[in-house]
Design an enzyme around this catalytic site. Sequence first.
Site, short mmCIF file in Angstrom:
data_model
loop_
_atom_site.label_atom_id
_atom_site.label_comp_id
_atom_site.label_asym_id
_atom_site.label_seq_id
_atom_site.Cartn_x
_atom_site.Cartn_y
_atom_site.Cartn_z
N ARG A 86 0.86 -1.18 0.00
CA ARG A 86 0.00 0.00 0.00
C ARG A 86 0.89 1.23 0.00
O ARG A 86 1.33 1.68 1.06
CB ARG A 86 -0.93 -0.03 1.22
CG ARG A 86 -1.83 1.19 1.41
CD ARG A 86 -2.70 1.53 0.22
NE ARG A 86 -3.50 0.45 -0.28
CZ ARG A 86 -4.65 0.03 0.27
NH1 ARG A 86 -5.12 0.62 1.33
NH2 ARG A 86 -5.32 -0.96 -0.27
N ASP A 228 -4.16 9.23 5.39
CA ASP A 228 -3.24 8.14 5.10
C ASP A 228 -1.79 8.62 5.09
O ASP A 228 -0.88 7.83 5.31
CB ASP A 228 -3.59 7.49 3.77
CG ASP A 228 -4.81 6.61 3.88
OD1 ASP A 228 -4.64 5.41 4.07
OD2 ASP A 228 -5.94 7.13 3.81
#
Length: 341
Positions: A86, A228
């Site tokens: 990710r 994030d």
Amino acid sequence: MQTLQTTSLRIRDNQLWILDQQALPQKTIWCPTPGVADLVEHIKTLRVRGAPLIGLSASLLLALLAENGMAKAELASSLEILRAARPTAVNLMNNLDRMKLALAQDNYVTALTFEALRLVEEDRALCDKIAAHGAQLIAPGSRLLTHCNTGGLATAGVGTALGVISRGWQDGRVEKVWVDETRPLLQGGRLTAWELGELGVPYRLICDSMAASLMAQKQVDAIWVGADRIAANGDVANKIGTYSLAVLAHFHGIPFYVAAPHTTLDPACPNGAAIPIEQRAETEVTGVAGSFGDVRWAPDDAQVYNPAFDVTPAALIAGWVLDTGVVTAAQVEAGVFQPAR
């Protein structure tokens, strides 16, 4: 490893289990996760998601693999495979950097287990601190709007932005919450709505495109989102659609807050333009698949642009609520997120 339980992670019989967040809220399915390839698949399909939770799941799996006899060189290789799963979420990199230091020790098996469990406990404590700091910013009677999912499903604790909201509700400050469904995977409609229902917090679910009309009607008092990655200049990467909300909030004079642990800061990243943005599958936009089958609504040859995240400029953010306290726009302009020289 000792038995462990969070909302979305379990350790049972020395194996990691992941709550399948793709199946929620209709089904509760726990997926065994014996190896690196399994976890990478869970991350890419968003069975496990949320920047803090992804980092924790990777750390716990490495510790379990070490306890189960994986060689040091293979553990090092596995760590790098997990790091690439990710690219946008910096928590994963931060956690794995700490696991890499543990792996370098002579007693690396013990060190990896200790570090993974410490990361879980730290995340729980970080969430509580974020909630306490953020709740102070919520005025009594507030109608809040949130995007994507930032609760216990995405962390080891009460969550980030949703942790703030739930604490505000407990303190009697929140009247109701507007929940963006959050395209393309409906993580607001599926996950945040489910969590708020479990917590007893009044909410109403809306399509992402409805937020502007609510703001124009003065039905939104503040917006709370997670992150994030936070760049050194305060720019924030978060689920696609966050930037749109920030622009709308700025136009309507509504405060826009970002809640995240300090582990989401990336002082080595100068600004939002330097944050890698993951592109997701076209099929997430052209239709939907589930137990009912595969339904397509777009033409078969439709070309799709499907970024998982967008970047909100620091200038649109009223405050960054971290476990270390509330950072103001003036502090960010003064370089509070910048690396020391």
